[in-house]
Design an enzyme around this catalytic site. Structure first.
Site, PDB file in Angstrom:
ATOM      1  N   HIS A 329       0.831  -1.206   0.000  1.00 14.74           N
ATOM      2  CA  HIS A 329       0.000   0.000   0.000  1.00 14.74           C
ATOM      3  C   HIS A 329       0.868   1.259   0.000  1.00 14.74           C
ATOM      4  O   HIS A 329       0.689   2.162  -0.832  1.00 14.74           O
ATOM      5  CB  HIS A 329      -0.921  -0.008   1.223  1.00 14.74           C
ATOM      6  CG  HIS A 329      -1.725   1.244   1.401  1.00 14.74           C
ATOM      7  ND1 HIS A 329      -3.058   1.334   1.052  1.00 14.74           N
ATOM      8  CD2 HIS A 329      -1.386   2.472   1.863  1.00 14.74           C
ATOM      9  CE1 HIS A 329      -3.490   2.558   1.294  1.00 14.74           C
ATOM     10  NE2 HIS A 329      -2.489   3.280   1.794  1.00 14.74           N
ATOM     11  N   GLU A 330       1.811   1.310   0.942  1.00 11.32           N
ATOM     12  CA  GLU A 330       2.617   2.542   1.060  1.00 11.32           C
ATOM     13  C   GLU A 330       3.455   2.764  -0.197  1.00 11.32           C
ATOM     14  O   GLU A 330       3.567   3.890  -0.690  1.00 11.32           O
ATOM     15  CB  GLU A 330       3.508   2.495   2.311  1.00 11.32           C
ATOM     16  CG  GLU A 330       2.758   2.333   3.624  1.00 11.32           C
ATOM     17  CD  GLU A 330       1.636   3.343   3.839  1.00 11.32           C
ATOM     18  OE1 GLU A 330       1.627   4.388   3.179  1.00 11.32           O
ATOM     19  OE2 GLU A 330       0.731   3.054   4.658  1.00 11.32           O
ATOM     20  N   GLU A 354      -5.381   6.526  -2.248  1.00 10.10           N
ATOM     21  CA  GLU A 354      -5.475   5.475  -1.218  1.00 10.10           C
ATOM     22  C   GLU A 354      -5.864   4.131  -1.833  1.00 10.10           C
ATOM     23  O   GLU A 354      -5.326   3.083  -1.482  1.00 10.10           O
ATOM     24  CB  GLU A 354      -6.487   5.862  -0.135  1.00 10.10           C
ATOM     25  CG  GLU A 354      -6.027   6.989   0.774  1.00 10.10           C
ATOM     26  CD  GLU A 354      -4.689   6.718   1.441  1.00 10.10           C
ATOM     27  OE1 GLU A 354      -4.330   5.539   1.657  1.00 10.10           O
ATOM     28  OE2 GLU A 354      -3.983   7.697   1.736  1.00 10.10           O
ATOM     29  N   HIS A 416      -9.467   7.621   2.919  1.00  7.22           N
ATOM     30  CA  HIS A 416      -9.417   6.149   2.979  1.00  7.22           C
ATOM     31  C   HIS A 416     -10.796   5.559   2.707  1.00  7.22           C
ATOM     32  O   HIS A 416     -10.925   4.470   2.153  1.00  7.22           O
ATOM     33  CB  HIS A 416      -8.879   5.676   4.333  1.00  7.22           C
ATOM     34  CG  HIS A 416      -7.457   6.088   4.572  1.00  7.22           C
ATOM     35  ND1 HIS A 416      -7.137   7.309   5.116  1.00  7.22           N
ATOM     36  CD2 HIS A 416      -6.295   5.468   4.297  1.00  7.22           C
ATOM     37  CE1 HIS A 416      -5.822   7.417   5.189  1.00  7.22           C
ATOM     38  NE2 HIS A 416      -5.283   6.306   4.688  1.00  7.22           N
TER      39      HIS A 416
HETATM   40 ZN   LIG Z   1      -2.436   5.234   2.322  1.00  7.14          ZN
END
Ligand SMILES: [Zn+2]
Ligand SMILES: [Ca+2]
Ligand SMILES: [Ca+2]
Length: 741
Positions: A329-330, A354, A416
C-alpha cells in the site's frame, strides 16, 4: 589620394552569368544506416507532432504564451507508450497543465489525456509578495521543520490562477507528519489549494518466516541495502540501513525492528518484481529507482511521505506494521506519485491515491502468494490494530463502513473511505461478483453480475490507465482511462473492455461523453514502419530503406505501397510494390544530379483495408541550391562618399543551412571599383566583408563574383548587400546581384 584613375570600360557584363554551384558541405557523409527507431522514439516523435500541430490547440487547451515540454516516455505493456508533457505559461510552470499522449509501439496515437479544462488567461504579475505567501504557507502547519522559497506558478486545477507554491515540512496540529504544498493566490493572498505528500496507511506486523532477501556486503560487514534494486534499503528512523557482521537478519520477534525490516524488504522486493514481471515497470519510481524504508516509527501508523516509507507498530506495540499489503500500500502511493500527473489534490483524488495503495497491496500479496499470508482483497487482515480485523474490504467496502458505490458525496468523503468504490471496482474486474476461486462474493450497486478477468489483467488495465493519469484525476477520468487501456491492450477482444465497463456501471460511475466503445472483432488492420527512418545521399545516388508491415488485427491482407514528398528529379521504387501484411519491401529512392540539396520528409503510404503512413527523412547533399528561390537584388545608386547603400534579396525555401561555399555575383558599375567596400549581411545581421577598398583594384564596371562561407547561416530570409564608396570622387551603381546558397 594618389589613386589611379581608370577609364570606364565600355559595358558591364550581363548580370546573371553562370554561377558556381555550392560545394558539398564537409558535413555530408555517405549514407549510413541509422538504428531501427525504438518504440519510445516513435512515440515521442508522433506525440511531438500531435502537440506541435495547430489543429490540436483546442484539444490541448492551448493559450498564447503557453508551451508544452515533453517530460518523458513511459512504457506500458503490449507495446503501449505514454508520452508526458508539462506546460509553462509565459515561462511560469503550470501545475495541472499536464498532458499525456498514448501511442502504440508503431507510434500511432491512440488517446490523449489533458488535465486542464480551459486555456490559461491570467496576468503573470504578482501583487502579493513572496514573503507574505511564505508566511501564509508556514501558518498551515503547527510545527515547521523546513520551508522552501515560494515559486510563482499558474495553478490550473480548475479555473487557472496565478499562485505561489510553497513547500513546508513539519507536523500538523494533530502531531502528524506533513510535507505540504501550499498554493497561495498571488493576487489575493488567499490559500486556494494544498496538497500533502504524506500518505498514511495502517498495518500491523506479520512474519513471513525464514525468507531470502537481497542485501549487500561480504566477510564480516553486511547492510540491509538491496544491491539489485537501486535505492531500496531498510533501517531505523535515522535513515541509515541496518548493518551487521553476518548476513542473518532479525530474530522473528514482533518487537524486533530488524525483523520488521526483513518483512518490509521481502514485501518491497516482491512488489518491485511484480511491477517488472506484470507491468514492465522499472522499479517503484519507474526509472529503476526505489524509495528507502524506515521502521521503528513511534506511532500506530505507517506512511509514505513523498520520499520514503515509514512503518510504526500496532496499538498493543507487539508487532510492526510491515505485512505485505501494508508495505504494498505505502509503496503504491509512491507509484501513484511517480506516474504522470503525480499526486493530485482534493479528497476524490486522495481517495484514488489510497485505493491505488490498496490495489498495489493486493497485487503484491497475490504475486508473493505466501502460504503464511494467502492472497486476498482485505487490507491489513493480519492487523490487530484495535482488535477488529482488516481495516478495509475491497470486495465489500461497507463491511468497514466505507461506501461501495460512487456518489456525488465522494469529493467530501475522508480519503481512505473515498477509496471504497475504486477498491470495489478493482475487485469486480479481477474477481467478479461470484468468484469460483475461493474469493468472496461481491455485491453491486445496480444488481448486475460481473465476471472477473483475473487480478493480473485488472492490475494491468489499471496500471496502464495510470500512465495516462493527469493531476486532476477523478473517478470519471479513471472510467475513461481504463476503458481506453482495456481497448488498447486487448485490441482483438471486447471481453476485458466489457468487464471494465460493467464494473464501472456496478459501482455507479456513469458513462462519460466520448468514452471508448468496443464493437466486437475488429476488421483487419496492419501497421507500417520504415528502417532506417532516415538516410543521406549525394545528388545522383540512391538511398534504400526497408518498409516493414505487420498484421495488427484480424488476418493478413495485401498492402499496396507508394511514396510521396520526393524532391524533384527523384523517383521511388518498391520491391515488391505490394506485400502481404507481415512481410517487407525494399524502397529505393533514386536521386539525380539535378535533385536540389535539402532535407525531405518522404511519406510512405500503405493502402489496404485502411491507410497507414510512415515517414522516411531523406537528406540530399551536393545538389543545386537547395530549392531556394529569391529574386535578384535590386539596382541601387552608389552615392559619392555617402553612407552605405543597401540592396535586398529575400530568399525562401532553403529549408537548410547555407553551404560551406556560397557565391555572390555583383554587377558593379562604378568609376573606380577600388573605392568600394562591399558587405553581405545575413538575415540575422551577421556581416561578411566581400571586398575592402583597395588602391590596386582596377577593374570597373564588371560582374564581380565573391565566394563566402555561409555554413553557419540559415538560408531563408532577407539578405542585404551593402556598398559604400569610401572616397569622395566617384559615383556609380549596382545593377542587380545574385546570392547562391
Ligand atoms: Zn495510504
Ligand atoms: Ca492475506
Ligand atoms: Ca491482504
Amino acid at each position: 589620394m594618389g589613386r589611379r584613375k581608370l577609364i570606364p570600360a565600355a559595358a558591364a557584363l550581363a548580370a546573371g552569368a553562370a554561377l558556381t554551384l555550392a560545394a558539398t558541405p564537409a558535413s555530408a557523409q555517405p549514407q549510413t544506416p541509422s538504428p531501427t527507431p525504438a518504440p519510445a522514439a516513435l512515440a515521442a516523435s508522433a506525440a511531438d507532432r500531435l502537440v506541435g500541430s495547430a489543429g490540436t490547440s483546442s484539444l490541448l487547451r492551448r493559450a498564447d504564451g503557453d508551451a508544452l515540454k515533453r517530460t518523458g516516455v513511459v512504457q506500458g505493456t503490449r507495446g503501449l507508450q505514454y508520452v508526458t508533457y508539462a506546460r509553462t505559461f509565459k515561462g511560469l510552470p503550470v501545475v495541472g497543465g499536464d498532458v499525456v499522449v498514448t501511442t502504440d509501439a508503431a507510434g500511432t496515437v491512440k488517446d490523449t489525456a489533458v488535465a486542464q479544462t480551459a486555456p490559461i488567461a491570467v496576468g503573470t504579475t504578482a501583487t502579493v509578495s513572496a514573503a507574505r505567501a511564505a508566511a501564509t504557507a508556514r501558518a498551515r502547519l503547527a510545527e515547521v521543520d523546513t520551508a522552501a522559497a515560494p515559486q510563482l506558478k499558474v495553478l490550473a486545477w480548475g479555473a487557472p490562477k496565478l499562485v505561489y507554491e510553497s513547500v513546508v515540512a513539519g507536523r500538523t496540529a494533530q502531531g502528524r507528519p506533513s510535507h505540504l504544498h501550499v498554493f497561495v493566490d498571488a493576487r489575493t493572498g488567499k490559500v486556494v489549494d494544498q496538497v500533502d505528500d504524506v500518505r498514511e496507511g495502517t498495518g500491523n506486523g506479520y512474519y513471513y518466516g525464514t525468507v531470502t532477501i537481497n542485501t549487500s556486503g561480504s566477510g564480516s560487514s553486511y547492510s540491509m541495502t538491496d544491491p539489485t534494486r537501486p535505492g531500496l534499503k531498510c533501517g531505523g528512523q535515522n535513515g541509515s540501513a541496518y548493518t551487521g557482521t553476518d548476513d542473518v537478519w532479525g530474530n522473528g520477534s514482533g518487537t524486533n525492528l530488524e525483523t520488521a525490516c526483513v518483512d518490509a524488504m521481502w514485501g518491497a522486493q516482491r512488489e518491485i518484481d511484480m511491477l517488472a514481471a506484470w507491468f514492465n515497470r522499472n522499479g517503484i519510481q519507474g526509472n529503476g529507482s526505489n524509495p528507502p524504508i524506515r521502521v521503528g516509527l513511534n506511532d500506530v501508523n505507517a506512511y509514505w511521505n513523498g520520499s520514503y516509507v515509514n512503518f510504526g507498530h500496532n496499538q498493543a506495540n507487539t508487532r510492526q506494521a510491515t505485512p505485505i499489503d501494508v508495505v504494498g500500500h505505502e509503496l503504491g502511493h509512491a507509484v501513484f506519485q511517480y506516474t504522470p500527473g503525480g499526486a493530485g489534490s482534493g479528497n476524490e483524488n486522495g481517495g484514488i491515491n489510497e485505493s491505488t495503495g490498496d490495489i498495489f497491496g493486493a497485487l503484491t500479496e497475490a504475486y508473493a502468494n505466501s502460504p503464511l499470508d494467502p492472497p486476498d482483497y482485505s487490507v491489513g487482515e493480519e492487523v490487530d490494530l484495535v482488535g477488529d480485523g482488516p481495516i478495509r474490504y475491497m470486495y465489500n467496502p461497507s463491511l468497514a463502513g466505507d461506501p461501495n458505490c460512487w456518489s456525488t458525496s465522494i469529493p467530501s468523503t475522508e480519503v481512505h473511505s473515498a477509496a471504497g468504490p475504486l477498491n470495489h471496482w478493482f475487485y469486480l474486474v479481477a474477481e467478479g461478483t461470484a468468484p469460483t476461486d475461493g474469493q468472496p462474493a461481491s455485491p453491486t450497486c445496480n444488481s448486475s453480475s460481473v465476471t472477473g478477468i483475473s487480478i493480473r489483467k485488472a492490475g494491468e488495465i489499471y496500471y496502464n490507465a495510470m500512465q495516462a493519469k493527469t493531476s486532476t484525476w477523478k473517478y470519471a477520468n479513471i472510467r475513461t482511462a481504463t476503458l481506453n487501456a482495456a481497448k488498447n491492450l486487448y485490441p482483438n477482444s471486447c471481453t476485458e473492455f466489457n468487464t471494465v465497463k460493467a464494473a464501472w456501471n456496478a459501482i455507479s460511475v456513469p458513462a462519460q461523453s466520448g468514452e471508448a466503445t468496443c464493437t466486437g472483432t475488429p476488421s483487419n488492420d496492419f501497421s507500417l514502419s520504415v528502417s532506417p527512418a532516415s538516410g543521406s545521399v549525394a545528388a545522383g545516388s540512391s538511398a534504400t530503406t526497408t518498409v516493414a508491415t505487420a498484421t495488427t488485427a484480424g488476418s493478413a491482407q495485401t498492402v499496396t505501397l507508394s511514396a510521396s514528398g520526393l524532391p524533384s528529379g527523384a523517383t521511388a521504387t518498391f520491391s515488391p510494390a505490394s506485400v502481404t501484411s507481415g512481410s517487407s519491401s525494399t524502397l529505393t529512392i533514386a536521386t539525380s544530379a539535378s535533385t536540389p540539396s535539402g532535407t525531405y520528409a518522404v511519406t510512405v503510404t500503405g493502402t489496404g483495408s485502411a491507410t497507414h503512413t510512415a515517414t522516411y527523412t531523406l537528406t540530399v547533399t551536393g545538389g543545386p541550391g537547395g530549392g531556394c528561390s529569391g529574386t535578384n537584388g535590386t539596382d541601387v545608386s552608389i552615392p559619392d562618399a555617402g553612407p552605405a547603400v543597401t540592396s535586398t534579396i529575400t530568399i525562401s525555401g532553403c529549408g537548410r543551412n547555407g553551404s560551406a561555399t556560397s557565391t555572390v555575383a555583383v554587377n558593379i558599375r562604378h568609376t573606380y571599383r577600388g573605392d568600394l567596400v562591399v558587405d553581405l549581411v545575413a538575415p540575422d545581421g551577421t556581416s561578411y566583408r566581400l571586398k575592402n577598398s583597395s588602391l590596386f583594384d582596377g577593374a570597373d564596371n564588371v560582374i564581380a563574383t565573391y565566394t563566402v562561407n555561409l555554413s553557419a547561416k540559415a538560408g531563408d530570409g532577407a539578405w542585404k548587400l551593402q556598398v559604400r564608396d569610401v572616397y569622395s570622387q566617384d559615383t556609380g551603381s549596382i545593377d542587380t546581384w545574385t546570392l547562391t546558397l
